[in-house]
Motif scaffolding. Sequence first.
Motif, PDB file in Angstrom:
ATOM      1  N   VAL A 101      54.491   2.742  -7.139  1.00  0.00           N
ATOM      2  CA  VAL A 101      55.593   2.270  -7.970  1.00  0.00           C
ATOM      3  C   VAL A 101      55.284   2.659  -9.413  1.00  0.00           C
ATOM      4  CG1 VAL A 101      56.953   0.284  -8.722  1.00  0.00           C
ATOM      5  CG2 VAL A 101      56.021   0.337  -6.401  1.00  0.00           C
ATOM      6  N   VAL A 102      56.232   3.333 -10.053  1.00  0.00           N
ATOM      7  CA  VAL A 102      56.071   3.761 -11.444  1.00  0.00           C
ATOM      8  C   VAL A 102      57.037   2.942 -12.298  1.00  0.00           C
ATOM      9  CG1 VAL A 102      56.239   5.699 -13.063  1.00  0.00           C
ATOM     10  CG2 VAL A 102      55.412   6.085 -10.714  1.00  0.00           C
ATOM     11  N   LYS A 103      56.503   2.316 -13.357  1.00  0.00           N
ATOM     12  CA  LYS A 103      57.322   1.424 -14.181  1.00  0.00           C
ATOM     13  C   LYS A 103      57.216   1.794 -15.656  1.00  0.00           C
ATOM     14  CE  LYS A 103      56.722  -2.670 -11.190  1.00  0.00           C
ATOM     15  NZ  LYS A 103      56.250  -4.080 -11.140  1.00  0.00           N
ATOM     16  N   ALA A 104      58.375   1.940 -16.305  1.00  0.00           N
ATOM     17  CA  ALA A 104      58.391   1.994 -17.767  1.00  0.00           C
ATOM     18  C   ALA A 104      58.006   0.602 -18.262  1.00  0.00           C
ATOM     19  CB  ALA A 104      59.771   2.379 -18.273  1.00  0.00           C
ATOM     20  N   ASP A 105      57.132   0.532 -19.263  1.00  0.00           N
ATOM     21  CA  ASP A 105      56.567  -0.754 -19.675  1.00  0.00           C
ATOM     22  C   ASP A 105      57.604  -1.714 -20.246  1.00  0.00           C
ATOM     23  OD1 ASP A 105      54.312  -2.558 -20.413  1.00  0.00           O
ATOM     24  OD2 ASP A 105      54.993  -2.107 -22.444  1.00  0.00           O
ATOM     25  N   ASN A 150      57.221   4.534 -23.400  1.00  0.00           N
ATOM     26  CA  ASN A 150      56.055   4.995 -24.159  1.00  0.00           C
ATOM     27  C   ASN A 150      54.743   4.610 -23.480  1.00  0.00           C
ATOM     28  OD1 ASN A 150      57.789   6.024 -26.031  1.00  0.00           O
ATOM     29  ND2 ASN A 150      57.465   4.429 -27.570  1.00  0.00           N
ATOM     30  N   THR A 151      54.779   3.498 -22.748  1.00  0.00           N
ATOM     31  CA  THR A 151      53.655   3.106 -21.899  1.00  0.00           C
ATOM     32  C   THR A 151      54.184   3.050 -20.471  1.00  0.00           C
ATOM     33  OG1 THR A 151      52.583   1.815 -23.646  1.00  0.00           O
ATOM     34  CG2 THR A 151      51.969   1.291 -21.376  1.00  0.00           C
ATOM     35  N   VAL A 152      53.386   3.574 -19.541  1.00  0.00           N
ATOM     36  CA  VAL A 152      53.797   3.606 -18.135  1.00  0.00           C
ATOM     37  C   VAL A 152      52.760   2.876 -17.292  1.00  0.00           C
ATOM     38  CG1 VAL A 152      54.169   5.129 -16.137  1.00  0.00           C
ATOM     39  CG2 VAL A 152      55.122   5.722 -18.359  1.00  0.00           C
ATOM     40  N   VAL A 153      53.250   2.030 -16.391  1.00  0.00           N
ATOM     41  CA  VAL A 153      52.386   1.300 -15.464  1.00  0.00           C
ATOM     42  C   VAL A 153      52.569   1.903 -14.073  1.00  0.00           C
ATOM     43  CG1 VAL A 153      51.922  -0.952 -14.393  1.00  0.00           C
ATOM     44  CG2 VAL A 153      52.469  -0.815 -16.837  1.00  0.00           C
ATOM     45  N   VAL A 154      51.464   2.253 -13.437  1.00  0.00           N
ATOM     46  CA  VAL A 154      51.488   2.796 -12.072  1.00  0.00           C
ATOM     47  C   VAL A 154      50.836   1.764 -11.152  1.00  0.00           C
ATOM     48  CG1 VAL A 154      50.732   4.664 -10.553  1.00  0.00           C
ATOM     49  CG2 VAL A 154      51.377   5.163 -12.933  1.00  0.00           C
TER      50      VAL A 154
END
Length: 434
Positions: free
Chosen positions: A148-152, A186-190
């Motif tokens: 799952v890829v999330k824009a912060d 600008n920050t991505v959570v994987v």
Amino acid sequence: MNAESQAIDILLLGSGGREHAIAKKLAASPRCGKLYIAPGNGGTSQEGENISLDENDPAAVAAFAKDHGCGMVVIGPEAPLVVGVADAVREAGIPCFGPGAEGAQMEGSKLFSKQLMERAGVPTAAYGSFTDEQSALDCVNAQGAPLVVKADGLAAGKGVIVATELEQALDAVHECFSGAFGDAGNTVVVEEMLTGPECSLLAFTDGITVRPMATSQDHKRALEGDLGPNTGGMGVYSPVPIVTPEEHETMVAIMHQTVEQLHREGIDYRGCLYGGFMLTPAGPKVLEFNARFGDPETQVILPRLQNDLVDVMLACAEQRLDEVELSWCDDWAVSVVLTSAGYPGSYEKGKVITGIEDAEALDGVTVYHAGTREQNGQILTNGGRVIDVTALGATFEDARNLAYAACEKIDFEGKTLRHDIGLRALKGRSAWDA
């Protein structure tokens, strides 16, 4: 009349189906005086007065509430919370239902939320966070799919990509860093992808006391069979029959743990804390927290709440929620969302809506406006999610059948809906084992 039973004027911020549901419940209270809704929609105008006010301008909101003698401000959407509207209202000496900017980071920053969960010992998906594209791509390549890829940051519900294939995950990382979600990417959570049924558990809190609401389950995908792109929600029901007592106890404990951690860290959180859970084989784990009522979950939760909503929200705002015990009706609630053709992509507005009164004439049915506006005595479409049709029934099947019967009475050009809301849950837990 003593202060605890005195009517107060209230300002409610927001314009969706959630806000219509909140407005209707507030307006039903003998404690609700004048109700202002900013900006509201075609349905909220039947509960109070729609006003033109920038809901994301803290100073303007606080000034309006003060100038109009409001005894409470209720914040519906996430954006005003993240920019600090609740802080400005409280600084003006007015009780506010909704966390300040610091607490709203539970939704405003995926990374903040994940780090707080770690410190609280809350079970959640393993994750990594990245501020440059190459590092994120390296992580995805090393981990493989599914991920799952999330824009912060806040991305209007569009910054979460569930990638079942490696190429999807790589594209999602690139999309985030390309500016598709603005500063939110600008920050991505994987994260690792959790498996199991989803369940939402919302709670009222004053930052110390926690009062869990009834469970609910949303249907995010646009198409039947849980296919198609993610949306803001196509339908929902409450309670969730597949949740075991042990799972429910664990979810409630997690909500308490989270509020205790916020309190330990000096964060004053008053309002609604929304826990999005995955019921994994290892037990419930948190997918995400939101800092406000869910939409469309509110449209099935509030109709089942037997308490006076003004009393409950004011108790949260004034940090005396320990005086309140929640009471729920035994009815089941099912809500089906009617959407504009093309949603969640591009769609047309301004289509005439008919049949709302016929639908509401059915006993147990309430129609909540979402993307609507009133013009020359007609109700027109004004968004992707147009109407929430909610029905209460003695059984799950009764509520579901009634909701769909009511949907048939409402019409507008391009009306679309899912016909399988709740079907999976009716089949039991095994329906998620495929």
